[in-house]
Design a protein around this motif. Sequence first.
Motif, PDB file in Angstrom:
ATOM      1  N   ASN A   1       1.162  -1.259   0.109  1.00 31.64           N
ATOM      2  CA  ASN A   1       0.147   0.020   0.269  1.00 31.64           C
ATOM      3  C   ASN A   1       0.940   1.188   0.133  1.00 31.64           C
ATOM      4  OD1 ASN A   1      -1.665   2.013   0.787  1.00 31.64           O
ATOM      5  ND2 ASN A   1      -3.150   1.317   1.609  1.00 31.64           N
TER       6      ASN A   1
ATOM      7  N   TYR B   1       3.250  -0.836  14.119  1.00 37.41           N
ATOM      8  CA  TYR B   1       2.742  -2.185  13.291  1.00 37.41           C
ATOM      9  C   TYR B   1       3.720  -3.052  13.592  1.00 37.41           C
ATOM     10  CZ  TYR B   1      -1.388  -0.845  10.996  1.00 37.41           C
ATOM     11  OH  TYR B   1      -2.465   0.036  10.169  1.00 37.41           O
TER      12      TYR B   1
ATOM     13  N   THR C   1      -5.304  -3.844   4.072  1.00 35.62           N
ATOM     14  CA  THR C   1      -3.946  -3.470   4.131  1.00 35.62           C
ATOM     15  C   THR C   1      -3.452  -4.367   5.537  1.00 35.62           C
ATOM     16  OG1 THR C   1      -4.321  -1.990   3.318  1.00 35.62           O
ATOM     17  CG2 THR C   1      -2.346  -1.596   4.541  1.00 35.62           C
TER      18      THR C   1
ATOM     19  N   ILE D   1     -15.477  -8.265   6.999  1.00 31.67           N
ATOM     20  CA  ILE D   1     -16.062  -7.437   7.827  1.00 31.67           C
ATOM     21  C   ILE D   1     -17.140  -8.343   9.450  1.00 31.67           C
ATOM     22  CG2 ILE D   1     -16.902  -5.664   6.329  1.00 31.67           C
ATOM     23  CD1 ILE D   1     -18.520  -6.839   4.673  1.00 31.67           C
TER      24      ILE D   1
ATOM     25  N   LYS E   1      -8.459   4.748  14.576  1.00 31.92           N
ATOM     26  CA  LYS E   1      -7.843   4.885  13.418  1.00 31.92           C
ATOM     27  C   LYS E   1      -8.130   6.731  13.458  1.00 31.92           C
ATOM     28  CE  LYS E   1      -6.331   2.288   9.519  1.00 31.92           C
ATOM     29  NZ  LYS E   1      -6.379   1.537   8.275  1.00 31.92           N
TER      30      LYS E   1
ATOM     31  N   HIS F   1      -6.058   7.654   8.221  1.00 33.45           N
ATOM     32  CA  HIS F   1      -5.424   6.317   8.875  1.00 33.45           C
ATOM     33  C   HIS F   1      -4.319   6.339   9.756  1.00 33.45           C
ATOM     34  CE1 HIS F   1      -7.102   4.553   5.597  1.00 33.45           C
ATOM     35  NE2 HIS F   1      -7.641   5.093   4.716  1.00 33.45           N
TER      36      HIS F   1
HETATM   37  N1  LIG Z   1      -2.794   1.609   7.035  1.00 36.46           N
HETATM   38  C1  LIG Z   1      -2.855   3.184   5.869  1.00 36.46           C
HETATM   39  N2  LIG Z   1      -2.471   4.291   5.236  1.00 36.46           N
HETATM   40  C2  LIG Z   1      -2.859   4.628   4.384  1.00 36.46           C
HETATM   41  N3  LIG Z   1      -4.140   3.783   3.935  1.00 36.46           N
HETATM   42  C3  LIG Z   1      -4.201   2.951   3.637  1.00 36.46           C
HETATM   43  C4  LIG Z   1      -4.084   2.271   5.462  1.00 36.46           C
HETATM   44  N4  LIG Z   1      -4.884   1.454   5.115  1.00 36.46           N
HETATM   45  C5  LIG Z   1      -5.793   1.596   4.132  1.00 36.46           C
HETATM   46  N5  LIG Z   1      -5.863   2.444   3.492  1.00 36.46           N
HETATM   47  C6  LIG Z   1      -6.046   3.376   2.593  1.00 36.46           C
HETATM   48  O1  LIG Z   1      -7.793   2.887   2.598  1.00 36.46           O
HETATM   49  C7  LIG Z   1      -9.046   2.321   1.879  1.00 36.46           C
HETATM   50  C8  LIG Z   1      -9.169   0.766   1.733  1.00 36.46           C
HETATM   51  O2  LIG Z   1      -8.372   0.323   2.587  1.00 36.46           O
HETATM   52  P1  LIG Z   1      -8.841  -1.624   2.273  1.00 36.46           P
HETATM   53  O3  LIG Z   1      -8.500  -1.883   0.997  1.00 36.46           O
HETATM   54  O4  LIG Z   1      -6.797  -2.039   3.307  1.00 36.46           O
HETATM   55  O5  LIG Z   1      -9.617  -1.888   2.965  1.00 36.46           O
HETATM   56  P2  LIG Z   1     -10.537  -2.754   3.897  1.00 36.46           P
HETATM   57  O6  LIG Z   1     -11.183  -3.109   4.745  1.00 36.46           O
HETATM   58  O7  LIG Z   1      -9.656  -4.094   2.956  1.00 36.46           O
HETATM   59  O8  LIG Z   1     -11.741  -3.115   2.298  1.00 36.46           O
HETATM   60  P3  LIG Z   1     -13.134  -3.376   2.067  1.00 36.46           P
HETATM   61  O9  LIG Z   1     -13.102  -4.602   3.116  1.00 36.46           O
HETATM   62  O10 LIG Z   1     -13.490  -3.077   1.303  1.00 36.46           O
HETATM   63  O11 LIG Z   1     -12.652  -5.183   1.482  1.00 36.46           O
HETATM   64  C9  LIG Z   1      -7.364   1.962   0.038  1.00 36.46           C
HETATM   65  O12 LIG Z   1      -7.750   3.242  -0.426  1.00 36.46           O
HETATM   66  C10 LIG Z   1      -6.265   1.958   0.524  1.00 36.46           C
HETATM   67  O13 LIG Z   1      -5.443   2.156   0.666  1.00 36.46           O
END
Ligand SMILES: Nc1ncnc2c1ncn2[C@@H]1O[C@H](COP(=O)(O)OP(=O)(O)OP(=O)(O)O)[C@@H](O)[C@H]1O
Length: 307
Positions: free
Chosen positions: A39, A51, A99, A197, A294, A298
């Motif tokens: 990411n 982390y 992420t 989720i 958060k 983020h």
């Molecule tokens: N630690 C971080 N720092 C900066 N940006 C982040 C970070 N974690 C996630 N993001 C951004 O937030 C958005 C959502 O992240 P991610 O796809 O990991 O979420 P998710 O909870 O897995 O979502 P979903 O359940 O929809 O798959 C993305 O645009 C990602 O680039």
Amino acid sequence: MNNTYSPYFEFDRTAWALSRDLPSLSLSEEEFEKLKGLNEKIAIEEATEVYLPLARLLHLYVTAFQNLQSKMNSFLNMPAPKAPFVIGIAGSVAVGKSTTARLLQNLLSRWNEHSKVDLVTTDGFLYPNKVLEAKGIMNKKGFPESYDINKLMHFISSIKSGEPALKVPVYSHLAYDILDDQALMVDQPDILILEGINVLQVNTQEPFFVSDFFDFSIYIDANEEDIREWYIERFLMLRDTAFQDPRSYFHKYASLTEQEAIHTATRIWRDINAKNLNENIMPTKERAKLIIQKGANHMIEQVLLRK
Ligand SMILES: Nc1ncnc2c1ncn2[C@@H]1O[C@H](COP(=O)(O)OP(=O)(O)OP(=O)(O)O)[C@@H](O)[C@H]1O
Ligand SMILES: CC(C)(CO)[C@@H](O)C(=O)NCCC(=O)O
């Protein structure tokens, strides 16, 4: 510092970063650059201050678990199937579960004692679109009824029983559907990270839940307004990238103007993902062993660990 009646130890960012006496693991500039591949928005302070300490803490839990497991096996005189340490990661759509899961997978795999870390997302356990259509719940993707929970329970209980070579269905965000011709192989990892989720949800009609098989669980939390912004930002980014692909289920959104795209993403957020967050996801927060709080951008502001 701590609320007397809270079941959690509360750490602000600085206190968390200073956690000591833990097996060390450091991150060089070069390693961080590699992590960025997961990411590009992740900040180095975030990786080293939050982390890394989290990975070290989990390392303590995993090694204690492995120790106990081998002692228990000889105490009970049982053949020892190799059961992984299972970590569940829950939270809203777009809060950053994938992420966090990929970062932890990368960091945890650096210890020899647990170098095989597999990552599974519960997206693979969504019913295929044809089933969702037949049930009339295509607009409920992500809600409890949209998952084949029996299949998920079967997978998690099999892996915890030490069964080898398990196949997990694969969900494609591009196709917006389960891919019939693909499967992910999970073969006796040292650690399994299950991200989704719904991983902390309970069904009062059933005797067991997915989280009965967890050794550790994390809930990623943020203000709803911030998550909505992240969802819209990601939608805009996808409009310029993945949606451009004619095979994308959402190809129709590729030609939206910025204003139209914001409007569409806001509507999907409000009608589906925000509802699901409030009705089904948020209520599971306090079931987690660790809550990551958060702020905007983020940045992790607080970590709560169950006493
Ligand atoms: N630690 C971080 N720092 C900066 N940006 C982040 C970070 N974690 C996630 N993001 C951004 O937030 C958005 C959502 O992240 P991610 O796809 O990991 O979420 P998710 O909870 O897995 O979502 P979903 O359940 O929809 O798959 C993305 O645009 C990602 O680039
Ligand atoms: C696959 C899920 C349910 C969870 O990751 C989610 O990304 C999703 O597709 N939700 C449906 C509404 C939407 O497209 O955002």
